[in-house]
Design a protein around this motif. Structure first.
Motif, PDB file in Angstrom:
ATOM      1  N   MET A  59     -15.284  -2.248   6.575  1.00 46.55           N
ATOM      2  CA  MET A  59     -14.590  -1.156   5.887  1.00 46.55           C
ATOM      3  C   MET A  59     -13.473  -0.591   6.769  1.00 46.55           C
ATOM      4  SD  MET A  59     -17.763   0.992   4.241  1.00 46.55           S
ATOM      5  CE  MET A  59     -18.863   0.298   3.003  1.00 46.55           C
ATOM      6  N   ILE A  60     -13.812  -0.364   8.026  1.00 46.84           N
ATOM      7  CA  ILE A  60     -12.823   0.192   8.964  1.00 46.84           C
ATOM      8  C   ILE A  60     -11.684  -0.798   9.161  1.00 46.84           C
ATOM      9  CG2 ILE A  60     -12.460   0.914  11.359  1.00 46.84           C
ATOM     10  CD1 ILE A  60     -15.395   1.954  11.302  1.00 46.84           C
ATOM     11  N   LYS A  61     -12.016  -2.077   9.265  1.00 43.89           N
ATOM     12  CA  LYS A  61     -10.978  -3.103   9.419  1.00 43.89           C
ATOM     13  C   LYS A  61     -10.065  -3.149   8.205  1.00 43.89           C
ATOM     14  CE  LYS A  61     -10.288  -8.061  10.175  1.00 43.89           C
ATOM     15  NZ  LYS A  61     -10.931  -9.399  10.238  1.00 43.89           N
ATOM     16  N   ALA A  62     -10.643  -3.039   7.005  1.00 43.61           N
ATOM     17  CA  ALA A  62      -9.839  -3.062   5.777  1.00 43.61           C
ATOM     18  C   ALA A  62      -8.841  -1.906   5.758  1.00 43.61           C
ATOM     19  CB  ALA A  62     -10.747  -3.004   4.556  1.00 43.61           C
ATOM     20  N   ILE A  63      -9.307  -0.720   6.147  1.00 47.35           N
ATOM     21  CA  ILE A  63      -8.405   0.437   6.185  1.00 47.35           C
ATOM     22  C   ILE A  63      -7.301   0.215   7.205  1.00 47.35           C
ATOM     23  CG2 ILE A  63      -8.231   2.916   6.648  1.00 47.35           C
ATOM     24  CD1 ILE A  63     -11.180   3.136   5.753  1.00 47.35           C
ATOM     25  N   SER A  64      -7.668  -0.296   8.373  1.00 50.43           N
ATOM     26  CA  SER A  64      -6.685  -0.549   9.431  1.00 50.43           C
ATOM     27  C   SER A  64      -5.626  -1.556   8.984  1.00 50.43           C
ATOM     28  CB  SER A  64      -7.401  -1.066  10.680  1.00 50.43           C
ATOM     29  OG  SER A  64      -6.481  -1.381  11.696  1.00 50.43           O
ATOM     30  N   GLU A  65      -6.065  -2.619   8.302  1.00 49.00           N
ATOM     31  CA  GLU A  65      -5.118  -3.635   7.840  1.00 49.00           C
ATOM     32  C   GLU A  65      -4.129  -3.065   6.836  1.00 49.00           C
ATOM     33  OE1 GLU A  65      -7.651  -6.706   6.363  1.00 49.00           O
ATOM     34  OE2 GLU A  65      -7.864  -7.691   8.322  1.00 49.00           O
ATOM     35  N   VAL A  66      -4.620  -2.220   5.925  1.00 46.67           N
ATOM     36  CA  VAL A  66      -3.723  -1.601   4.942  1.00 46.67           C
ATOM     37  C   VAL A  66      -2.790  -0.610   5.628  1.00 46.67           C
ATOM     38  CG1 VAL A  66      -3.622  -0.132   2.887  1.00 46.67           C
ATOM     39  CG2 VAL A  66      -5.318  -1.964   3.027  1.00 46.67           C
ATOM     40  N   LYS A  67      -3.323   0.150   6.560  1.00 50.29           N
ATOM     41  CA  LYS A  67      -2.490   1.109   7.313  1.00 50.29           C
ATOM     42  C   LYS A  67      -1.327   0.402   7.999  1.00 50.29           C
ATOM     43  CE  LYS A  67      -2.779   4.137  11.380  1.00 50.29           C
ATOM     44  NZ  LYS A  67      -2.143   3.226  12.345  1.00 50.29           N
ATOM     45  N   ASN A  68      -1.586  -0.785   8.519  1.00 49.26           N
ATOM     46  CA  ASN A  68      -0.555  -1.506   9.268  1.00 49.26           C
ATOM     47  C   ASN A  68       0.420  -2.273   8.381  1.00 49.26           C
ATOM     48  OD1 ASN A  68      -1.565  -0.625  11.741  1.00 49.26           O
ATOM     49  ND2 ASN A  68      -3.001  -2.326  11.888  1.00 49.26           N
ATOM     50  N   GLN A  69       0.143  -2.337   7.083  1.00 44.62           N
ATOM     51  CA  GLN A  69       1.085  -2.989   6.170  1.00 44.62           C
ATOM     52  C   GLN A  69       2.218  -2.039   5.807  1.00 44.62           C
ATOM     53  OE1 GLN A  69      -0.441  -5.451   2.860  1.00 44.62           O
ATOM     54  NE2 GLN A  69      -2.478  -5.109   3.704  1.00 44.62           N
ATOM     55  N   GLU A  70       3.347  -2.634   5.480  1.00 47.50           N
ATOM     56  CA  GLU A  70       4.515  -1.840   5.092  1.00 47.50           C
ATOM     57  C   GLU A  70       4.245  -1.115   3.775  1.00 47.50           C
ATOM     58  OE1 GLU A  70       9.336  -2.507   4.350  1.00 47.50           O
ATOM     59  OE2 GLU A  70       7.953  -4.218   4.392  1.00 47.50           O
ATOM     60  N   ASP A  71       4.702   0.113   3.687  1.00 53.07           N
ATOM     61  CA  ASP A  71       4.584   0.885   2.452  1.00 53.07           C
ATOM     62  C   ASP A  71       5.282   0.126   1.320  1.00 53.07           C
ATOM     63  OD1 ASP A  71       4.895   2.823   0.364  1.00 53.07           O
ATOM     64  OD2 ASP A  71       4.608   4.404   1.842  1.00 53.07           O
ATOM     65  N   PRO A  72       4.563  -0.146   0.207  1.00 51.25           N
ATOM     66  CA  PRO A  72       5.166  -0.948  -0.859  1.00 51.25           C
ATOM     67  C   PRO A  72       6.009  -0.159  -1.854  1.00 51.25           C
ATOM     68  CG  PRO A  72       2.925  -0.442  -1.458  1.00 51.25           C
ATOM     69  CD  PRO A  72       3.159   0.196  -0.106  1.00 51.25           C
ATOM     70  N   VAL A  73       6.078   1.157  -1.687  1.00 52.28           N
ATOM     71  CA  VAL A  73       6.712   2.021  -2.688  1.00 52.28           C
ATOM     72  C   VAL A  73       8.182   2.265  -2.359  1.00 52.28           C
ATOM     73  CG1 VAL A  73       6.614   4.281  -3.809  1.00 52.28           C
ATOM     74  CG2 VAL A  73       4.504   3.129  -3.139  1.00 52.28           C
ATOM     75  N   ASN A  74       8.988   2.318  -3.423  1.00 50.97           N
ATOM     76  CA  ASN A  74      10.410   2.656  -3.309  1.00 50.97           C
ATOM     77  C   ASN A  74      11.204   1.581  -2.568  1.00 50.97           C
ATOM     78  OD1 ASN A  74      12.092   4.613  -4.388  1.00 50.97           O
ATOM     79  ND2 ASN A  74      12.346   5.654  -2.430  1.00 50.97           N
ATOM     80  N   LYS A  75      10.760   0.332  -2.671  1.00 47.32           N
ATOM     81  CA  LYS A  75      11.473  -0.780  -2.049  1.00 47.32           C
ATOM     82  C   LYS A  75      12.445  -1.392  -3.056  1.00 47.32           C
ATOM     83  CE  LYS A  75       9.172  -0.339   1.732  1.00 47.32           C
ATOM     84  NZ  LYS A  75       9.840   0.281   2.893  1.00 47.32           N
ATOM     85  N   GLU A  76      13.637  -1.706  -2.595  1.00 42.64           N
ATOM     86  CA  GLU A  76      14.640  -2.270  -3.493  1.00 42.64           C
ATOM     87  C   GLU A  76      14.306  -3.712  -3.848  1.00 42.64           C
ATOM     88  OE1 GLU A  76      19.228  -3.442  -2.970  1.00 42.64           O
ATOM     89  OE2 GLU A  76      18.874  -1.268  -2.850  1.00 42.64           O
ATOM     90  N   ILE A  77      14.247  -3.994  -5.141  1.00 47.92           N
ATOM     91  CA  ILE A  77      13.999  -5.345  -5.637  1.00 47.92           C
ATOM     92  C   ILE A  77      15.318  -6.066  -5.889  1.00 47.92           C
ATOM     93  CG2 ILE A  77      12.965  -6.719  -7.492  1.00 47.92           C
ATOM     94  CD1 ILE A  77      11.022  -4.325  -7.931  1.00 47.92           C
ATOM     95  N   SER A  78      16.239  -5.355  -6.510  1.00 52.36           N
ATOM     96  CA  SER A  78      17.556  -5.939  -6.796  1.00 52.36           C
ATOM     97  C   SER A  78      18.587  -4.845  -6.940  1.00 52.36           C
ATOM     98  CB  SER A  78      17.511  -6.778  -8.082  1.00 52.36           C
ATOM     99  OG  SER A  78      17.225  -5.955  -9.199  1.00 52.36           O
TER     100      SER A  78
END
Length: 399
Positions: A59-78
């Motif tokens: 569980m702790i590892k899963a949270i850590s992995e998500v924390k370290n991923q780039e925020d997926p919101v408000n990213k330009e697609i095109s």
């Protein structure tokens, strides 16, 4: 919905990791109440319910992995600028509020919530009654982490509803819901589909198939089948059906060896009429419905097919559209099989057990989607956003 900046979201996740780690005993005690109350009539469900220190580390590892991923919101697609000087930008955006309905697994209370929150969605968690105490304490931990960082606890809610109350809620939600994800068996999925009034993204059943082509490497084949069937019977990525090409060299001898290997691993084997001609002591498939069934048990079907085309037809007809495998040393045959199988994941010479967010490099997963809209396969962080068009003009009117 208000956008939370990435730094604050990550602070909440950091707090959550600390809270879980410090309160292991409290979580283990809550889980023990659930385990003590559970009748072990469903081994797969019981296995999913268990929380131990290894599961807590996960569980702790899963949270850590998500924390370290780039925020997926408000990213330009095109981005496009038209001849009229109208500028159009397409960006990722949160869904809004996601509801997940799931059975048994307390770790879903972690993975679903961490993914939804990092993707700036609110989440409603409707877990099964068998995991009530485990889920309750985990949501308490989430609320503590949110409030420590100045956020309202309603980002992550636990719904304490019985079946009839859930039905009523699905038909007439007390708050707006943008997406529902049922994560469980066929009955749960059908229940949600029949009653929901918003979009439903199905985390479908497994019922995964493996086809042994005539040129398959037999050593690889046995290893892959045993792993896919026995590594974790409660997983939706476990193997249920094996189709053997009748043109495989030493067909009868290999069927007998496969039976022995499976029975040594304590797997119950049932067969179709063609295979029963060779393995006469085994139980014959009762009816066609068995081909559709996801076992979630130490049980497997062995059937025979004439060729790869028949294998593809059977898999597309009966499987859950989750994971399908071909064992062959012919890359062209593998490509043909993989292109024509209608499953979320198709494999060449590998176990179905890899259909998993962590194993596929996605990290934590909300579910394994067998729907085609808007995504198939592991639902990770990047898949928990939709999109929005931003259109910039200067008094533009359409003529």
């Amino acid at each position: 919905m208000k956008l939370i900046n990435e730094k604050l979201k990550n602070q909440v996740l950091e707090s959550m990791m600390t809270i879980i780690d410090k309160n292991r005993d409290e979580l283990l005690n809550a889980n023990k109440k659930d385990l003590d109350a559970f009748k072990k009539d469903d081994q797969a469900l019981y296995d999913r319910l268990v929380v131990d220190n290894s599961k807590i580390n996960g569980m702790i590892k899963a949270i850590s992995e998500v924390k370290n991923q780039e925020d997926p919101v408000n990213k330009e697609i095109s981005s496009t600028e038209l001849e009229s000087d109208l500028k159009i930008i397409n960006k990722t955006a949160p869904f809004g509020t996601i509801m997940i309905i799931y059975e048994s697994r307390p770790d879903v209370t972690i993975e679903a919530a961490v993914l939804a929150f990092k993707a700036n969605n609110k989440i409603l968690l409707k877990g099964g009654k068998e995991a009530y105490n485990s889920n309750k304490i985990l949501v308490t931990f989430w609320h503590e982490a949110l409030q420590e960082n100045g956020l309202e606890p309603d980002w992550i809610k636990m719904l304490e509803l019985n079946r009839e109350e859930t039905r009523a809620f699905l038909k007439k939600p007390s708050e707006p819901i943008d997406l529902i994800v049922p994560r469980g068996g066929e009955r749960l999925i059908q229940f949600v589909k029949e009653n929901a009034t918003c979009a439903v993204l199905v985390s479908g059943r497994g019922n995964n198939f493996l086809y042994i082509a005539e040129d398959a490497d037999w050593k690889k084949t046995l290893e892959v089948i045993i792993n896919a069937k026995t590594d974790k019977i409660s997983g939706c990525n476990a193997l249920d059906k094996v189709l053997v090409d009748k043109k495989i060299p030493n067909y009868e001898a290999k069927l007998k060896e496969l039976k022995e290997v499976l029975e040594t691993a304590k797997v119950e084997v049932i067969v179709d009429a063609e295979v029963k001609n060779t393995l006469s002591s085994l139980e014959l498939i009762k009816d066609e419905e068995t081909w559709f069934e996801e076992f979630l048990a130490m049980k497997i079907v062995i059937g025979a097919v004439e060729n790869v085309e028949e294998a593809i037809f059977k898999i597309n007809k009966y499987s859950g559209g989750h994971s399908s495998v071909i064992l062959t040393e012919d890359n062209h045959k593998a490509a043909y099989f993989m292109e024509n199988i209608d499953s979320a994941a198709v494999y060449h010479n590998a176990s179905t057990r890899f259909t998993d967010g962590g194993q596929m490099g996605v990290g934590a997963e909300l579910a394994i989607s067998t729907d085609k809209l808007h995504h198939r396969g592991p639902l990770g962080l990047k898949q928990l956003v939709t999109n929005k068009y931003y259109v910039y003009g200067d008094g533009h009117v359409r003529v």
